[in-house]
Design a protein around this motif. Structure first.
Motif, PDB file in Angstrom:
ATOM      1  N   ALA A 159      13.958   8.204   7.737  1.00 42.49           N
ATOM      2  CA  ALA A 159      14.475   7.192   7.017  1.00 42.49           C
ATOM      3  C   ALA A 159      14.739   7.732   5.534  1.00 42.49           C
ATOM      4  O   ALA A 159      15.565   7.436   4.805  1.00 42.49           O
ATOM      5  N   VAL A 160      13.906   8.603   4.907  1.00 43.81           N
ATOM      6  CA  VAL A 160      13.980   9.157   3.691  1.00 43.81           C
ATOM      7  C   VAL A 160      15.090  10.028   3.623  1.00 43.81           C
ATOM      8  O   VAL A 160      15.758  10.133   2.856  1.00 43.81           O
ATOM      9  N   GLY A 161      15.226  10.947   4.770  1.00 47.45           N
ATOM     10  CA  GLY A 161      16.371  11.638   4.714  1.00 47.45           C
ATOM     11  C   GLY A 161      17.838  11.033   4.827  1.00 47.45           C
ATOM     12  O   GLY A 161      18.771  11.477   4.461  1.00 47.45           O
ATOM     13  N   LEU A 162      17.849   9.542   5.073  1.00 51.11           N
ATOM     14  CA  LEU A 162      18.894   8.706   5.214  1.00 51.11           C
ATOM     15  C   LEU A 162      19.125   8.108   3.542  1.00 51.11           C
ATOM     16  O   LEU A 162      20.153   7.329   3.708  1.00 51.11           O
ATOM     17  N   LYS A 163      18.172   8.639   2.781  1.00 49.23           N
ATOM     18  CA  LYS A 163      18.196   8.023   1.641  1.00 49.23           C
ATOM     19  C   LYS A 163      17.702   6.486   1.533  1.00 49.23           C
ATOM     20  O   LYS A 163      18.381   5.786   0.565  1.00 49.23           O
ATOM     21  N   MET A 164      17.087   6.055   2.034  1.00 52.49           N
ATOM     22  CA  MET A 164      16.411   4.549   2.225  1.00 52.49           C
ATOM     23  C   MET A 164      15.066   4.752   1.431  1.00 52.49           C
ATOM     24  O   MET A 164      14.479   5.601   1.489  1.00 52.49           O
ATOM     25  N   LYS A 165      14.800   3.655   1.008  1.00 56.20           N
ATOM     26  CA  LYS A 165      13.332   3.453   0.353  1.00 56.20           C
ATOM     27  C   LYS A 165      12.463   2.833   1.624  1.00 56.20           C
ATOM     28  O   LYS A 165      12.820   1.892   2.110  1.00 56.20           O
ATOM     29  N   VAL A 166      11.401   3.821   1.640  1.00 55.53           N
ATOM     30  CA  VAL A 166      10.501   3.580   2.569  1.00 55.53           C
ATOM     31  C   VAL A 166       9.246   2.906   2.061  1.00 55.53           C
ATOM     32  O   VAL A 166       8.366   3.458   1.195  1.00 55.53           O
ATOM     33  N   VAL A 167       8.845   1.676   2.741  1.00 52.88           N
ATOM     34  CA  VAL A 167       7.360   1.162   2.223  1.00 52.88           C
ATOM     35  C   VAL A 167       6.891   0.965   3.334  1.00 52.88           C
ATOM     36  O   VAL A 167       7.166   0.890   4.789  1.00 52.88           O
ATOM     37  N   ALA A 168       5.345   1.146   3.349  1.00 49.13           N
ATOM     38  CA  ALA A 168       4.590   1.084   4.758  1.00 49.13           C
ATOM     39  C   ALA A 168       3.401   0.258   4.405  1.00 49.13           C
ATOM     40  O   ALA A 168       2.679   0.128   3.468  1.00 49.13           O
ATOM     41  N   TYR A 169       2.990  -0.355   5.464  1.00 55.03           N
ATOM     42  CA  TYR A 169       1.603  -1.174   5.570  1.00 55.03           C
ATOM     43  C   TYR A 169       0.763  -0.328   6.896  1.00 55.03           C
ATOM     44  O   TYR A 169       1.225  -0.101   7.921  1.00 55.03           O
ATOM     45  N   ASP A 170      -0.339  -0.044   6.226  1.00 50.20           N
ATOM     46  CA  ASP A 170      -1.157   0.897   7.506  1.00 50.20           C
ATOM     47  C   ASP A 170      -2.660   1.068   6.610  1.00 50.20           C
ATOM     48  O   ASP A 170      -2.684   1.443   5.836  1.00 50.20           O
ATOM     49  N   PRO A 171      -3.566   0.044   7.025  1.00 44.83           N
ATOM     50  CA  PRO A 171      -4.988  -0.022   6.229  1.00 44.83           C
ATOM     51  C   PRO A 171      -5.522   1.566   6.382  1.00 44.83           C
ATOM     52  O   PRO A 171      -6.362   1.737   5.295  1.00 44.83           O
ATOM     53  N   PHE A 172      -5.252   2.509   7.110  1.00 46.23           N
ATOM     54  CA  PHE A 172      -5.792   3.853   7.432  1.00 46.23           C
ATOM     55  C   PHE A 172      -4.814   4.783   6.611  1.00 46.23           C
ATOM     56  O   PHE A 172      -5.342   5.790   6.401  1.00 46.23           O
ATOM     57  N   LEU A 173      -4.035   4.401   5.890  1.00 42.14           N
ATOM     58  CA  LEU A 173      -2.968   5.310   5.279  1.00 42.14           C
ATOM     59  C   LEU A 173      -3.446   5.565   3.775  1.00 42.14           C
ATOM     60  O   LEU A 173      -3.567   4.491   2.823  1.00 42.14           O
ATOM     61  N   SER A 174      -3.845   6.677   3.355  1.00 43.80           N
ATOM     62  CA  SER A 174      -4.305   6.780   2.015  1.00 43.80           C
ATOM     63  C   SER A 174      -3.335   7.004   0.899  1.00 43.80           C
ATOM     64  O   SER A 174      -2.203   7.376   1.394  1.00 43.80           O
ATOM     65  N   PRO A 175      -3.548   6.758  -0.264  1.00 43.03           N
ATOM     66  CA  PRO A 175      -2.477   6.877  -1.384  1.00 43.03           C
ATOM     67  C   PRO A 175      -1.860   8.409  -1.351  1.00 43.03           C
ATOM     68  O   PRO A 175      -0.698   8.416  -1.398  1.00 43.03           O
ATOM     69  N   THR A 179       1.995   9.308  -0.443  1.00 42.62           N
ATOM     70  CA  THR A 179       2.736  10.214  -1.344  1.00 42.62           C
ATOM     71  C   THR A 179       3.583  11.417  -0.634  1.00 42.62           C
ATOM     72  O   THR A 179       4.634  11.824  -0.877  1.00 42.62           O
ATOM     73  N   GLU A 180       2.508  11.946   0.239  1.00 40.02           N
ATOM     74  CA  GLU A 180       2.872  13.184   0.901  1.00 40.02           C
ATOM     75  C   GLU A 180       4.424  13.069   1.707  1.00 40.02           C
ATOM     76  O   GLU A 180       4.930  13.795   1.620  1.00 40.02           O
ATOM     77  N   ILE A 181       4.055  11.789   2.436  1.00 37.09           N
ATOM     78  CA  ILE A 181       5.467  11.598   3.442  1.00 37.09           C
ATOM     79  C   ILE A 181       6.487  10.978   2.598  1.00 37.09           C
ATOM     80  O   ILE A 181       7.435  10.567   3.194  1.00 37.09           O
ATOM     81  N   GLY A 182       6.160  10.397   1.570  1.00 42.52           N
ATOM     82  CA  GLY A 182       7.232   9.903   0.588  1.00 42.52           C
ATOM     83  C   GLY A 182       7.319   8.222   0.938  1.00 42.52           C
ATOM     84  O   GLY A 182       8.545   7.913   0.981  1.00 42.52           O
ATOM     85  N   VAL A 183       6.382   7.729   0.961  1.00 44.79           N
ATOM     86  CA  VAL A 183       6.447   6.265   1.213  1.00 44.79           C
ATOM     87  C   VAL A 183       5.621   5.499   0.208  1.00 44.79           C
ATOM     88  O   VAL A 183       4.545   6.223  -0.409  1.00 44.79           O
ATOM     89  N   GLU A 184       5.900   4.287  -0.202  1.00 45.17           N
ATOM     90  CA  GLU A 184       5.047   3.470  -0.901  1.00 45.17           C
ATOM     91  C   GLU A 184       4.177   2.680  -0.048  1.00 45.17           C
ATOM     92  O   GLU A 184       4.546   1.732   0.896  1.00 45.17           O
ATOM     93  N   LYS A 185       2.754   2.658  -0.323  1.00 41.65           N
ATOM     94  CA  LYS A 185       1.995   1.962   0.457  1.00 41.65           C
ATOM     95  C   LYS A 185       1.812   0.182   0.012  1.00 41.65           C
ATOM     96  O   LYS A 185       1.606   0.296  -1.146  1.00 41.65           O
ATOM     97  N   LEU A 186       1.938  -0.500   0.849  1.00 40.16           N
ATOM     98  CA  LEU A 186       1.791  -2.063   0.457  1.00 40.16           C
ATOM     99  C   LEU A 186       1.068  -2.814   1.080  1.00 40.16           C
ATOM    100  O   LEU A 186       0.808  -2.083   2.397  1.00 40.16           O
ATOM    101  N   GLU A 187       0.732  -4.063   0.779  1.00 40.59           N
ATOM    102  CA  GLU A 187       0.015  -4.709   1.579  1.00 40.59           C
ATOM    103  C   GLU A 187       1.132  -5.478   2.380  1.00 40.59           C
ATOM    104  O   GLU A 187       2.431  -5.407   2.196  1.00 40.59           O
ATOM    105  N   LEU A 188       0.593  -6.196   3.592  1.00 45.29           N
ATOM    106  CA  LEU A 188       1.602  -6.470   4.608  1.00 45.29           C
ATOM    107  C   LEU A 188       2.404  -7.520   4.113  1.00 45.29           C
ATOM    108  O   LEU A 188       3.669  -7.502   4.351  1.00 45.29           O
ATOM    109  N   TYR A 189       1.922  -8.634   3.308  1.00 43.69           N
ATOM    110  CA  TYR A 189       2.907  -9.627   2.723  1.00 43.69           C
ATOM    111  C   TYR A 189       4.009  -9.187   1.652  1.00 43.69           C
ATOM    112  O   TYR A 189       5.017  -9.516   1.414  1.00 43.69           O
ATOM    113  N   GLU A 190       3.255  -8.069   0.983  1.00 46.56           N
ATOM    114  CA  GLU A 190       4.397  -7.243   0.125  1.00 46.56           C
ATOM    115  C   GLU A 190       5.692  -6.503   0.702  1.00 46.56           C
ATOM    116  O   GLU A 190       6.657  -6.432   0.390  1.00 46.56           O
TER     117      GLU A 190
END
Length: 525
Positions: A159-175, A179-190
């Motif tokens: 999706a990043v390759g398609l020039k989309m903005k990617v946000v992710a919810y995953d409690p086990f995803l470290s900041p 950053t390494e995979i190019g996503v912004e970590k959010l809480e589920l409601y966000e």
């Protein structure tokens, strides 16, 4: 010569590999449960995909079976507790179809955005309804990925390759991993509030089942589009249908369903729904990959005793097994406890082996701890791939050894550092070799864990224990054991209670509403 049965349609490479290794193999796809039950006793190994159901009844009839190999990720069709009780190793191939499934999710997103299935049917019917199929671009849109593990991270990358903005919810995803995979970590409601597309890539757990429901859909942006190529039970289909009809959800693309095979479904026939018959892993490459992997793993186990990607047993030699067995149970309890009570992203894990534990082969113990830690929000995690998954998620795992005996002759201490705090739990083996928890968050206690536990942290105040007991008594919950500890008078206190049955959500909430309660967690071991 050992014998293996392949009971589902599989790439011919599996048969070739078994025979190259000197394993006798029969292919009998499409058998009824009765036919499988009648013949399974003749085999040492069973290689399956998703069609065969390795139920408790089948396993009971499998008198000689030593291993079940699932060519794929999901093992919903295997009764793992029954297999474990029968001494049967269950293994899967967790990485063989990750790219294929991720690509299918991206394809579904394109198909949904540009009305490709409906436009194709219309055009081939001799119509030219160009204005009817006005689509939307993916460029610049926000994709919300729920579950950013092996498959989810590949979807994010594409999706990043398609020039989309990617946000992710995953409690086990470290900041750092985000950053390494190019996503912004959010809480589920966000995530729900910001995403133009929501794509699901999480297993079915108590916290993810029915995660797409009316309440959460209401938190989403007007005109959101939902893609599910993970598990059907993640979506309340009636709630999704209502949201599609109201227009709050602009469209949905589904590869999985609550009931499969899905010959009928309330979402079928809707103009704004794209459906496929569970094709996530259905490419030539993926089928060959998982067939090769399952045949190699099963052959290694049957001929050499080597264990790879096992879901229900550790990787350990026959000589080590008797000595390590009680430590493995302790390690599983420590990791499972920490995993169930941790509520934010994990940055690092420190495992300290003291006394007799420091002289053991600790690699399988560490793997079991990490497996238990990650298991609450991940399927297909096992002691072999747990360290790899932890590394991929940016979780730093360190071990230390101290062979001096201090408070206990043997001790394992697990410290978890999250985005907000560091917490520790320690356990030992008593003379009967049964695991005991001896310290939680610096509070000393001695507790043996049962199948169902209730963990409560609270401020130490008079009357709390009575109030807690009353709530459980009013709910008809029988207490087996009750363990208490505290830092100091009127400071932080812990109650760890073994109960005879699983708590209802209403009872958990009643405990949470008691005065002075900070955290309530029903635990299962």
């Amino acid at each position: 010569m050992v014998k293996v049965l392949i009971s589902d349609k599989m790439s011919p490479r599996a048969v070739e590999i078994f025979r190259e290794r000197g394993v006798e193999v029969d292919e009998k796809p499409g058998m009824t449960p009765e036919e499988l039950k009648a013949c399974i006793g003749d085999y040492d190994g069973l290689a399956i995909r998703s069609a065969t159901k390795a139920t408790a009844e089948i396993i009971k009839a499998a008198k000689n079976l030593k291993v079940i190999g699932r060519a794929g990720i999901g093992v919903d069709n295997v009764d793992i507790p029954s297999a474990t009780a029968a001494g049967i190793c269950v293994m899967n191939t967790p990485f063989g179809n990750a790219i294929t499934t991720a690509e299918h999710a991206i394809a579904m997103m394109f198909a949904l955005s540009r009305h490709i299935p409906a436009a194709n049917a219309s055009t081939q019917a001799g119509k030219w309804e160009k204005s009817k199929f006005m689509g939307v671009e993916l460029y610049g849109k926000t994709l919300g990925v729920i579950g950013c593990g092996n498959i989810g991270s590949i979807v994010a990358d594409r999706a990043v390759g398609l020039k989309m903005k990617v946000v992710a919810y995953d409690p086990f995803l470290s900041p750092e991993r985000a950053t390494e995979i190019g996503v912004e970590k959010l809480e589920l409601y966000e995530l729900f509030a910001r995403a133009d597309y929501v794509s699901l890539h999480t297993p079915i757990t108590d916290s993810t089942r029915n995660i797409i429901n009316a309440k959460n859909i209401a938190k989403m942006k007007e005109g959101v589009r939902i893609i599910n190529c993970a598990r059907g039970g993640l979506v309340v289909e009636a709630d999704l249908k209502a949201a599609l009809e109201s227009g709050h959800v602009a469209g949905a693309a589904l590869d999985v369903y609550a009931v499969e095979p899905a010959k009928e479904n309330i979402l079928f026939g809707m103009d704004n729904v794209v459906t496929t018959p569970h094709l996530g892993a259905s490419t030539d490459e993926a089928q060959v990959n998982v067939a090769i992997q399952v045949a190699e793993q099963m052959s290694d186990y049957l001929l050499l005793g080597s264990v790879t990607n096992a879901l229900n047993m550790p990787s350990v030699s026959a000589e080590e097994a008797p000595k390590l067995k009680p430590y493995m149970q302790l390690a599983a309890q420590l990791g499972g406890f920490a995993g169930q009570v941790t509520e934010s992203g994990i940055k690092s894990v420190r495992i300290e082996y003291e006394g007799a534990a420091a002289g053991l082969n600790t690699k399988p113990l560490t793997s079991i701890i990490i497996q238990g830690l990650l298991a609450p929000l991940m399927d297909s995690i096992n002691m072999v791939n747990a360290p790899v998954v932890a590394k991929e998620r940016g979780i730093d795992v360190t071990e230390s050894y101290n062979d001096r005996e201090e408070d206990y002759q043997t001790l394992i201490r697990l410290s978890i550092t999250t985005e907000h705090q560091t917490r520790a739990i320690a356990g030992t083996l008593f003379g009967d070799n049964r695991p005991r928890i001896v310290n939680i968050k610096g509070i000393n206690m001695e507790a043996e864990l049962g199948e169902h536990m209730l963990y409560v942290t609270n401020q130490d105040k008079p009357g709390f224990i009575g109030a807690l007991g009353s709530v459980l008594g009013d709910a008809g919950v029988n207490i087996a054991t009750f363990h208490l500890g505290r830092h100091k008078l009127e400071g932080e206190a812990i109650a760890l209670i073994e109960i005879d049955s699983e708590l209802s959500p209403a009872t958990v909430e009643a405990v949470r509403q008691l005065p002075h309660v900070a955290q309530v967690k029903p635990l299962k071991f």
